[in-house]
Write an enzyme that holds these catalytic residues in place. Structure first.
Site, PDB file in Angstrom:
ATOM      1  N   VAL A  52     -70.860 -91.652  53.364  1.00 24.28           N
ATOM      2  CA  VAL A  52     -72.147 -92.275  53.724  1.00 24.28           C
ATOM      3  C   VAL A  52     -72.981 -92.669  52.506  1.00 24.28           C
ATOM      4  O   VAL A  52     -73.934 -93.430  52.635  1.00 24.28           O
ATOM      5  CB  VAL A  52     -73.002 -91.390  54.669  1.00 24.28           C
ATOM      6  N   TYR A 146     -81.410 -79.088  48.455  1.00 24.27           N
ATOM      7  CA  TYR A 146     -81.151 -79.256  49.890  1.00 24.27           C
ATOM      8  C   TYR A 146     -82.452 -79.323  50.684  1.00 24.27           C
ATOM      9  O   TYR A 146     -82.643 -80.211  51.511  1.00 24.27           O
ATOM     10  CB  TYR A 146     -80.262 -78.110  50.391  1.00 24.27           C
TER      11      TYR A 146
HETATM   12  N1  LIG Z   1     -75.293 -75.233  59.658  1.00 22.17           N
HETATM   13  C1  LIG Z   1     -76.591 -75.027  59.450  1.00 22.17           C
HETATM   14  O1  LIG Z   1     -77.045 -73.887  59.301  1.00 22.17           O
HETATM   15  C2  LIG Z   1     -77.557 -76.174  59.422  1.00 22.17           C
HETATM   16  C3  LIG Z   1     -78.926 -75.883  59.532  1.00 22.17           C
HETATM   17  C4  LIG Z   1     -79.838 -76.933  59.489  1.00 22.17           C
HETATM   18  C5  LIG Z   1     -79.378 -78.234  59.351  1.00 22.17           C
HETATM   19  N2  LIG Z   1     -78.035 -78.473  59.248  1.00 22.17           N
HETATM   20  C6  LIG Z   1     -77.618 -79.868  59.100  1.00 22.17           C
HETATM   21  O2  LIG Z   1     -76.751 -80.215  60.163  1.00 22.17           O
HETATM   22  C7  LIG Z   1     -75.762 -81.135  59.711  1.00 22.17           C
HETATM   23  C8  LIG Z   1     -74.353 -80.603  59.967  1.00 22.17           C
HETATM   24  O3  LIG Z   1     -74.241 -79.304  59.420  1.00 22.17           O
HETATM   25  P1  LIG Z   1     -72.847 -78.521  59.378  1.00 22.17           P
HETATM   26  O4  LIG Z   1     -73.164 -77.076  59.223  1.00 22.17           O
HETATM   27  O5  LIG Z   1     -71.939 -78.966  60.470  1.00 22.17           O
HETATM   28  O6  LIG Z   1     -72.339 -79.063  57.954  1.00 22.17           O
HETATM   29  P2  LIG Z   1     -70.891 -79.103  57.301  1.00 22.17           P
HETATM   30  O7  LIG Z   1     -71.144 -79.069  55.822  1.00 22.17           O
HETATM   31  O8  LIG Z   1     -70.006 -78.033  57.839  1.00 22.17           O
HETATM   32  O9  LIG Z   1     -70.285 -80.460  57.844  1.00 22.17           O
HETATM   33  C9  LIG Z   1     -70.776 -81.686  57.570  1.00 22.17           C
HETATM   34  C10 LIG Z   1     -69.747 -82.758  57.932  1.00 22.17           C
HETATM   35  O10 LIG Z   1     -70.172 -83.847  57.145  1.00 22.17           O
HETATM   36  C11 LIG Z   1     -69.065 -84.405  56.476  1.00 22.17           C
HETATM   37  N3  LIG Z   1     -69.532 -85.016  55.235  1.00 22.17           N
HETATM   38  C12 LIG Z   1     -69.972 -84.385  54.105  1.00 22.17           C
HETATM   39  N4  LIG Z   1     -70.299 -85.297  53.166  1.00 22.17           N
HETATM   40  C13 LIG Z   1     -70.076 -86.520  53.712  1.00 22.17           C
HETATM   41  C14 LIG Z   1     -70.207 -87.847  53.238  1.00 22.17           C
HETATM   42  N5  LIG Z   1     -70.627 -88.107  51.992  1.00 22.17           N
HETATM   43  N6  LIG Z   1     -69.884 -88.868  54.074  1.00 22.17           N
HETATM   44  C15 LIG Z   1     -69.435 -88.627  55.335  1.00 22.17           C
HETATM   45  N7  LIG Z   1     -69.274 -87.394  55.828  1.00 22.17           N
HETATM   46  C16 LIG Z   1     -69.586 -86.352  55.035  1.00 22.17           C
HETATM   47  C17 LIG Z   1     -68.098 -83.256  56.250  1.00 22.17           C
HETATM   48  O11 LIG Z   1     -66.774 -83.749  56.059  1.00 22.17           O
HETATM   49  C18 LIG Z   1     -68.285 -82.453  57.536  1.00 22.17           C
HETATM   50  O12 LIG Z   1     -67.394 -82.905  58.561  1.00 22.17           O
HETATM   51  C19 LIG Z   1     -76.076 -81.375  58.237  1.00 22.17           C
HETATM   52  O13 LIG Z   1     -76.950 -82.486  58.120  1.00 22.17           O
HETATM   53  C20 LIG Z   1     -76.805 -80.119  57.850  1.00 22.17           C
HETATM   54  O14 LIG Z   1     -77.625 -80.307  56.708  1.00 22.17           O
HETATM   55  C21 LIG Z   1     -77.129 -77.474  59.266  1.00 22.17           C
END
Ligand SMILES: NC(=O)c1ccc[n+]([C@@H]2O[C@H](COP(=O)([O-])OP(=O)(O)OC[C@H]3O[C@@H](n4cnc5c(N)ncnc54)[C@H](O)[C@@H]3O)[C@@H](O)[C@H]2O)c1
Length: 241
Positions: A52, A146
């Site tokens: 992205v 972050y």
């Molecule tokens: N898990 C948590 O505790 C939490 C809490 C608050 C917010 N979030 C947000 O929720 C979303 C998903 O979290 P998650 O825990 O599933 O994260 P994760 O890191 O496990 O997964 C993210 C996904 O994004 C993909 N990805 C990473 N970089 C990318 C790029 N440059 N282009 C395309 N795809 C890319 C990865 O391959 C993966 O499939 C994120 O935006 C994260 O910041 C997560």
């Protein structure tokens, strides 16, 4: 349920974790779901390998989706650098890592919106849902880049909502609490953080990706047509805004 029947949705970062659960829910709601991720997603109606933060990849994502399905109605900006980040004091964050977080978590959201909005305008409206986080609301320590990036996501959500209201495109942010997604559950430091967070909740249990999908389904639906620029916190009542 078929509240999203006939709609075409793109979920970035939808191959794993929270994005995967969101993609599954939107498909269950009747949408054609395109997953745009660094990794392939066998479950999607269309799986595109996309970074992205790369302008050309994102342009390809929008063009391929429009070519295959003729429209783009819903964009879920979920891809982010998160689970791979080490928790560390702000002085110790490597500058290249700080830049990468900005590129993916902020620029990536902007690039995806920029590529998809013309298609939404053509379709007569749309829905943008940006994954933010409760971390900037609470000031969580040890990943300054972050929380800065997710604070920016909330700001961009508000600014975009103002710019796109006239096009019947709503823009909202979803702020999860600490969520035990697949990758997060593999990192002992994150799991320890999860135990601390659990105690701060009104509902004291772990948060799972499935806890978030109902809110996304609602924000993507006709029911949320008059709601824009908002940050919806789904975290079991930890941050109360
Ligand atoms: N898990 C948590 O505790 C939490 C809490 C608050 C917010 N979030 C947000 O929720 C979303 C998903 O979290 P998650 O825990 O599933 O994260 P994760 O890191 O496990 O997964 C993210 C996904 O994004 C993909 N990805 C990473 N970089 C990318 C790029 N440059 N282009 C395309 N795809 C890319 C990865 O391959 C993966 O499939 C994120 O935006 C994260 O910041 C997560």
């Amino acid at each position: 349920m078929d509240r999203l029947k006939g709609k075409v949705a793109i979920v970035t970062g939808g191959a794993m974790g929270i994005g995967k659960a969101i993609a599954a829910r939107l498909a269950m709601d009747g949408a054609q779901v395109v997953v745009a991720d660094l990794q392939k997603s066998p479950a999607a109606a269309l799986s595109l390998q996309v970074d992205v933060s790369k302008e050309s990849d994102v342009a390809h994502m929008a063009a391929e989706t429009a070519k295959k399905f003729g429209r783009i109605d819903i964009l879920v900006n979920n891809a982010a650098v998160f689970s791979s980040l080490e928790l560390r004091p702000f002085e110790n964050i490597p500058p290249d890592e700080f830049r990468r977080v900005m590129e993916v978590n902020i620029m990536g959201v902007w690039l995806c919106c920029r590529a998809c909005v013309p298609h939404m305008r053509k379709a007569g409206g749309g829905r943008i849902i940006n994954l933010a986080s409760g971390a900037p609301l609470k000031g969580v320590p040890l990943f300054l880049h972050y929380i800065a990036s997710k604070g920016a996501v909330i700001s961009m959500t508000r600014g975009l909502a103002r710019e796109l209201g006239k096009d019947a495109i709503t823009v909202n942010a979803l702020a999860p609490g600490f969520t035990l997604s697949e990758n997060v559950a593999k990192v002992p430091a994150h799991v320890r953080q999860g135990e601390i967070t659990r105690m701060s909740r009104a509902i004291q249990r772990d948060e799972k990706p499935e806890d978030l999908v109902g809110a996304v389904s609602f924000l993507a639906s006709e029911d949320a047509a008059f709601m824009t620029g908002q940050t919806v916190v789904v975290d079991g009542g930890s941050a109360m805004v």
